[in-house]
Design a protein around this motif. Structure first.
Motif, PDB file in Angstrom:
ATOM      1  N   LEU A  27       0.813  -1.217   0.000  1.00 16.75           N
ATOM      2  CA  LEU A  27       0.000   0.000   0.000  1.00 16.75           C
ATOM      3  C   LEU A  27       0.848   1.270   0.000  1.00 16.75           C
ATOM      4  O   LEU A  27       0.579   2.200  -0.768  1.00 16.75           O
ATOM      5  N   PHE A  28       1.847   1.338   0.894  1.00 17.58           N
ATOM      6  CA  PHE A  28       2.567   2.588   1.150  1.00 17.58           C
ATOM      7  C   PHE A  28       4.012   2.591   0.637  1.00 17.58           C
ATOM      8  O   PHE A  28       4.662   3.627   0.670  1.00 17.58           O
ATOM      9  N   THR A  59      -4.219  -4.475  -6.075  1.00 20.25           N
ATOM     10  CA  THR A  59      -2.911  -5.103  -6.267  1.00 20.25           C
ATOM     11  C   THR A  59      -2.836  -5.807  -7.617  1.00 20.25           C
ATOM     12  O   THR A  59      -1.820  -5.726  -8.316  1.00 20.25           O
ATOM     13  N   ASP A  60      -3.908  -6.502  -7.996  1.00 20.96           N
ATOM     14  CA  ASP A  60      -3.927  -7.188  -9.293  1.00 20.96           C
ATOM     15  C   ASP A  60      -3.823  -6.197 -10.444  1.00 20.96           C
ATOM     16  O   ASP A  60      -3.058  -6.405 -11.401  1.00 20.96           O
ATOM     17  N   GLU A  73       1.131   7.910 -12.474  1.00 24.31           N
ATOM     18  CA  GLU A  73       1.780   6.692 -11.998  1.00 24.31           C
ATOM     19  C   GLU A  73       2.020   6.712 -10.497  1.00 24.31           C
ATOM     20  O   GLU A  73       1.982   5.660  -9.847  1.00 24.31           O
ATOM     21  N   PHE A  74       2.254   7.892  -9.907  1.00 23.95           N
ATOM     22  CA  PHE A  74       2.579   7.911  -8.482  1.00 23.95           C
ATOM     23  C   PHE A  74       1.446   7.380  -7.621  1.00 23.95           C
ATOM     24  O   PHE A  74       1.657   6.989  -6.479  1.00 23.95           O
ATOM     25  N   ARG A  75       0.232   7.315  -8.165  1.00 21.16           N
ATOM     26  CA  ARG A  75      -0.897   6.802  -7.375  1.00 21.16           C
ATOM     27  C   ARG A  75      -0.913   5.279  -7.276  1.00 21.16           C
ATOM     28  O   ARG A  75      -1.819   4.697  -6.698  1.00 21.16           O
ATOM     29  N   SER A  76       0.113   4.630  -7.808  1.00 17.11           N
ATOM     30  CA  SER A  76       0.206   3.171  -7.623  1.00 17.11           C
ATOM     31  C   SER A  76       0.625   2.820  -6.204  1.00 17.11           C
ATOM     32  O   SER A  76       0.531   1.655  -5.803  1.00 17.11           O
ATOM     33  N   ILE A  77       1.113   3.799  -5.431  1.00 12.47           N
ATOM     34  CA  ILE A  77       1.265   3.613  -3.991  1.00 12.47           C
ATOM     35  C   ILE A  77       0.609   4.807  -3.300  1.00 12.47           C
ATOM     36  O   ILE A  77       0.483   5.892  -3.873  1.00 12.47           O
ATOM     37  N   TYR A  78       0.187   4.577  -2.077  1.00 11.20           N
ATOM     38  CA  TYR A  78      -0.469   5.625  -1.311  1.00 11.20           C
ATOM     39  C   TYR A  78       0.570   6.497  -0.619  1.00 11.20           C
ATOM     40  O   TYR A  78       1.699   6.059  -0.365  1.00 11.20           O
ATOM     41  N   PRO A  79       0.182   7.730  -0.275  1.00 13.55           N
ATOM     42  CA  PRO A  79       1.105   8.587   0.483  1.00 13.55           C
ATOM     43  C   PRO A  79       1.193   8.162   1.940  1.00 13.55           C
ATOM     44  O   PRO A  79       0.244   7.593   2.497  1.00 13.55           O
TER      45      PRO A  79
END
Length: 529
Positions: free
Chosen positions: A182-183, A476-477, A505-511
């Motif tokens: 997630l992070f 995740t998938d 693309e940066f939204r593929s992980i959370y802040p």
């Protein structure tokens, strides 16, 4: 519902409250009643291990609808349960689900994939996982060999506690996998760190991958054999299942694919003592603890003994509302009118009625959504039901609480991981991969009519949507298949527009939560936030 381990979870509910964290995310269990009292016997250690498991199933030790006694202060404990938070970040923030509670803090941002580092749902998930890591660290610290020797715990008793310790290490590895997924680059603490003395340091995603891998490899032989542990507790197959999931996503996490390893560990799960449950629907009923044949690891809930407005109580109630038969769902006073499917989910089924593929469990006539705040727009999901196999409602203290255990890991995932790993060049046998896919589909169709003779990656992604929707897999998938960010694939309200649009693309992980980045000088915010 009979639960051998549940009595220990109930017994330590007060300890969960006593250990509640306060206003910081460098979480510290308050050991008022643990070290000097609980950790004196094998039974005491088992109670404390139940606390490690129970922190995943409960939001705290007192009350269920406010933050009184909550593990995470400042967040209603009904909304701070692990599964409720994880569902929001894995299913609502995907093409599967959308929530009508757009006036609630953080919900619209998750619906639209436009979150910021101040989103309260992200803060809750981050704090929940860090809390569970802290509780596991405490148990691991107190079960070291030198601690056992000092307390006079030797021989078979010491061996039993060492096995408990392996479970706690597995649960900590699971939570670090969640944080990594997630992070990306979270704070990192183990039993070696002095509690509360200095702010946690940050670990990179690649380094955390190596740590999770090393922990799982280390404990796999210390855990009990597959299906030999008490229901709801981790065994060797749970470690193998998590390793296969870790390796399947290794290219996302580290830049290097590990598909052969994913196939190896999926095969170990497949060849263990677990088997597919004959009836798919039985996996999601109130008596799904019976048989224990497919579910490798569950989060256990009980409407009478461990009440919680998160967990599967949240799944059933948030997914039902006006116009639906609440008695048939086993919640005669329930139905919160929250989550339902985006049109892209039922579209994955050739017949969403469920007459052919029995995994399709929807209610309603209108799959399209023009206004996310109207629950009746979009098909409701009736996958989880608080009834038993005979159609009888499970006991409930208030007509909304449910007793459905959540299948955190199950054998069908190993079958589909094997098939995907073959397609991604991980070795194995294509004929065997197709057979595993057809095993899953024969269960879904009740016969061979759904069998396929060939598979590709697009098919696997859709098959995973059909098999695992509402179970916390989807974000995740989509990321692993390159369909989450960008414009390769859109869905309604992705990026905040009704038709869906590209997201960066940066939204593929959370802040990381802004509050923790400000409070902890060791943390650097993830790029883009």
């Amino acid at each position: 519902m009979k639960r051998n381990f549940l009595k220990y979870i109930v017994a330590v509910s007060i300890l969960l409250s006593a250990s509640a964290c306060h206003d910081k995310l460098d979480l510290v269990p308050l050991n008022d009643v643990t070290s000097d009292v609980v950790y004196q016997t094998v039974g005491g250690y088992k109670q404390s291990l139940a606390k490690v498991y129970g922190s995943m199933a409960m939001g705290g030790g007192k009350g269920i609808s406010d933050d009184t006694g909550a593990d995470i202060k400042g967040i209603d404990q009904g909304a701070s349960d692990f599964l409720r938070l994880y569902f929001n970040l894995q299913e609502v923030a995907s093409d599967n689900a959308i929530c009508a509670w757009v006036q609630d803090p953080g919900v619209s941002e998750i619906n639209n994939l436009t979150w910021s580092s101040n989103n309260v749902i992200l803060l809750g998930m981050y704090a929940r996982s860090m809390y569970q890591i802290t509780v596991a660290n405490d148990f691991i610290r107190e079960s070291a060999d030198e601690k056992l020797a000092a307390r006079g715990i030797v021989g078979e008793d010491a061996d039993a506690v060492r096995a408990f310790r392996a479970e706690a290490r597995f649960l900590r590895a699971f939570q670090y996998w969640v944080m990594m997924d997630l992070f990306g680059n979270p704070p990192f603490v183990t039993e070696e760190n002095a509690i509360g003395k200095t702010p946690p340091t940050q670990i990179s995603r690649g380094e955390l991958f190596q740590y999770v891998e090393s922990e799982l490899l280390a404990v796999q032989e210390e855990l009990v054999a597959p299906r030999q542990n008490e229901y709801g507790r981790a065994d060797q197959a749970a470690a193998w299942m998590l390793l296969s999931k870790l390796y399947l996503n290794a290219e996302v996490y580290t830049g290097t694919g590990r598909y052969a390893d994913a196939l190896t560990y999926a095969s170990r799960v497949i060849n263990s003592a677990y088997t597919l449950k004959t009836n798919y629907a039985h996996l999601f009923l109130a008596d799904n603890n019976i048989g224990q044949d497919e579910v490798i690891l569950s989060i256990n809930y009980d409407a009478i003994r461990t009440q919680n407005f998160g967990g599967t109580t949240f799944l059933v109630n948030s997914s039902s509302g006006a116009g639906m038969d609440m008695a048939a769902l086993g919640i005669p006073r329930g139905g919160w009118g929250g989550n339902r499917s985006r049109r892209t989910l039922p579209a994955k089924f050739s017949d969403p009625s469920g007459r052919t593929d029995r995994r399709a469990m929807f209610f309603g006539e209108n799959p399209a959504i023009s206004d996310p705040s109207i629950f009746q727009q979009g098909l409701a999901v009736t996958k989880f039901k608080n009834i038993d196999r005979a159609g009888q409602a499970a006991p409930s203290n208030d007509g909304t609480q449910v007793s459905i255990d959540f299948p955190l890991m199950r054998l069908a995932d190993a079958y589909l991981i094997y098939a995907e790993a073959v397609l991604r060049g991980g070795g194995g046998n294509m004929g065997e991969a197709i057979n595993y896919v057809n095993e899953v589909r024969r269960r879904a169709y009740g016969n061979d009519s759904g069998n396929v003779s060939s598979i590709d990656l697009n098919f696997i992604l859709d098959e995973r949507a059909r098999e695992f929707y509402w179970e916390g897999y989807r974000r995740t998938d989509l990321i692993r298949f390159g369909r989450y960010t960008g414009n390769a694939y859109s869905w309604p309200f992705k990026g905040g527009t009704a038709a869906g649009t590209s997201i960066p693309e940066f939204r593929s992980i959370y802040p990381l939560p802004a509050s923790d980045v400000i409070a902890n000088p060791n943390l650097t915010q993830n790029p883009g936030y």
